[in-house]
Motif scaffolding. Structure first.
Motif, PDB file in Angstrom:
ATOM      1  N   ASP A 117       0.868  -1.113   0.018  1.00  0.00           N
ATOM      2  CA  ASP A 117       0.080   0.167  -0.083  1.00  0.00           C
ATOM      3  C   ASP A 117       0.892   1.330  -0.159  1.00  0.00           C
ATOM      4  N   ASN A 118       0.544   2.242  -0.694  1.00  0.00           N
ATOM      5  CA  ASN A 118       1.058   3.606  -0.844  1.00  0.00           C
ATOM      6  C   ASN A 118       2.630   3.304  -1.584  1.00  0.00           C
ATOM      7  N   VAL A 125      -4.050  -2.345  -5.507  1.00  0.00           N
ATOM      8  CA  VAL A 125      -3.274  -1.571  -4.565  1.00  0.00           C
ATOM      9  C   VAL A 125      -3.022  -0.385  -4.910  1.00  0.00           C
ATOM     10  N   LYS A 126      -3.260   0.679  -3.993  1.00  0.00           N
ATOM     11  CA  LYS A 126      -3.131   2.023  -4.568  1.00  0.00           C
ATOM     12  C   LYS A 126      -1.795   2.469  -4.175  1.00  0.00           C
ATOM     13  N   GLN A 178      -4.475   3.532  -8.910  1.00  0.00           N
ATOM     14  CA  GLN A 178      -4.613   1.870  -8.374  1.00  0.00           C
ATOM     15  C   GLN A 178      -4.401   0.824  -9.259  1.00  0.00           C
ATOM     16  N   ALA A 217       2.512  -0.542   6.334  1.00  0.00           N
ATOM     17  CA  ALA A 217       2.133  -1.114   5.127  1.00  0.00           C
ATOM     18  C   ALA A 217       2.459  -2.596   4.956  1.00  0.00           C
TER      19      ALA A 217
END
Length: 364
Positions: free
Chosen positions: A23-24, A61-62, A68, A95
């Motif tokens: 994530d991120n 997943v962003k 995304q 994360a």
């Protein structure tokens, strides 16, 4: 594995790489790692690499920029991989899940080569996969990793290749690491050609360091030391005497020595010399200035003294450093692979590239 000056063995197995998205994650770092693989396939006229993106459940997943990415596969459906690279980014401490670390440990037990880009090294360290290894990570994460994982040998290098662990910092550093791996397996000619296609003027190597803002190494509690280093950086051509530096920031010479030993683990003169030599290396690689001129603008009174210091610090003399950046070898065509598997992203990219003017334009 072939010598970097040799051509790859015809019919060698395609190398499969899995990119684990956290994530991120930073999209730029992912692209910097994937694009050299795509171009290696395109310019060689064969599928040297294939890749997939992964997540625990296959859900989107962003990235840190809000976009995304839907992974190709979930962990349970992952193909057999040669290399697994973790793509990290913002808020890395939050994360990394137990699912991530367990799967990475499983891959390591199966003999996969493991790596990370940007802040993804945190996930590897949390899984215990970097103990005793050199490790590179984005400078924002460097101090936190040093504190959290004392068994990991943290470095400020752009990327580190230590046995079966590949780690690098963020931004475009993954491109340098991948180009290095491509050169190692398939020759410098292909790596240089990929660099030219991306208008990437110089492929940086393992000896190049990321510029880490001193405040991220020291915190905000050492303003005097930060001020001294800033003065050093601003006066490389005509180095300031250490007594003068101490006077400028209102500390004694002895206090100055203690600050450097405690927080930078070297003497002030050694640190000053390091700054000047790093600047000299940049000028040798990025300009056409003569070695005499480089020595002069970096504060060395004579060329022999500069060459001696440079060799001691980097392991090669300035003349060899400069000569090593040019690749003039001619390359031979690799026939297109008869592989008919069109399911991988790499294969699809290679097929679609065949109509482009640059397809198979480099010969190995």
């Amino acid at each position: 594995m072939t010598n970097s000056s040799e051509t790859p063995i015809k019919g060698a197995a395609v190398k499969s790489i899995g990119f684990l998205l956290l994530d991120n994650f930073t999209l730029m770092s992912l692209a910097s790692a994937v694009e050299p693989l795509r171009m290696a396939n395109q310019l060689s006229g064969r599928e040297l690499f294939r890749w997939v993106t992964l997540s625990p459940d296959g859900r989107p997943v962003k990235a840190s920029d809000g976009l995304q990415i839907t992974p190709d596969v979930k962990f349970a459906d992952a193909p057999t991989l040669d290399i697994v690279l973790v793509c990290g980014g913002v808020g890395i401490q939050n994360a990394v899940s137990r699912e991530h670390t367990s799967w990475l440990q499983l891959q390591a037990r199966h003999g996969r080569r493991i790596g990370a880009v940007c802040t993804g090294s945190w996930a590897l360290a949390k899984a215990g996969l970097l103990d005793g290894y050199d490790c590179s990570v984005h400078w924002e994460c460097l101090a936190a990793m040093q504190e959290a994982f004392p068994r990991v040998a943290m470095t400020t290098r752009l990327f580190s290749i230590d046995r079966n662990r590949y780690t690098c910092s963020g931004g475009t550093a993954p491109m340098d690491m991948m180009l290095h791996l491509i050169a190692r397996d398939h020759g410098h000619e292909l790596s240089a050609a990929i660099s030219e296609m991306f208008v990437y003027e110089r492929i940086r190597n393992e000896q190049d360091h990321q510029r880490v803002p001193l405040k991220h190494m020291l915190g905000t509690n050492q303003p005097k030391l930060q001020e001294i280093v800033a003065l050093m950086e601003a006066n490389l051509e005509e180095p300031i005497d250490l007594d003068e530096l101490a006077t400028y920031v209102d500390v004694s010479r002895r206090q100055l020595e203690r600050l450097f030993q405690k927080y930078l683990h070297c003497s002030p003169s050694r640190y000053y010399l390091k700054l000047r030599l790093i600047r000299a290396r940049q000028l040798l690689k990025q300009t056409s200035m003569s070695i005499i001129e480089v020595a002069s603008v970096c504060g060395f009174v004579s060329t022999p003294h500069f060459s001696k210091c440079y060799r001691e610090f980097f392991g090669v003399p300035p003349r060899d450093e400069r000569a090593g950046q040019h690749v003039n070898n001619v390359v031979a065509l690799i026939p297109a692979s008869p592989d008919t598997d069109h399911r991988s992203s790499a294969r699809l990219a290679l097929d679609s590239a065949q109509g482009e003017s640059t397809f198979a334009s480099v010969r190995l």
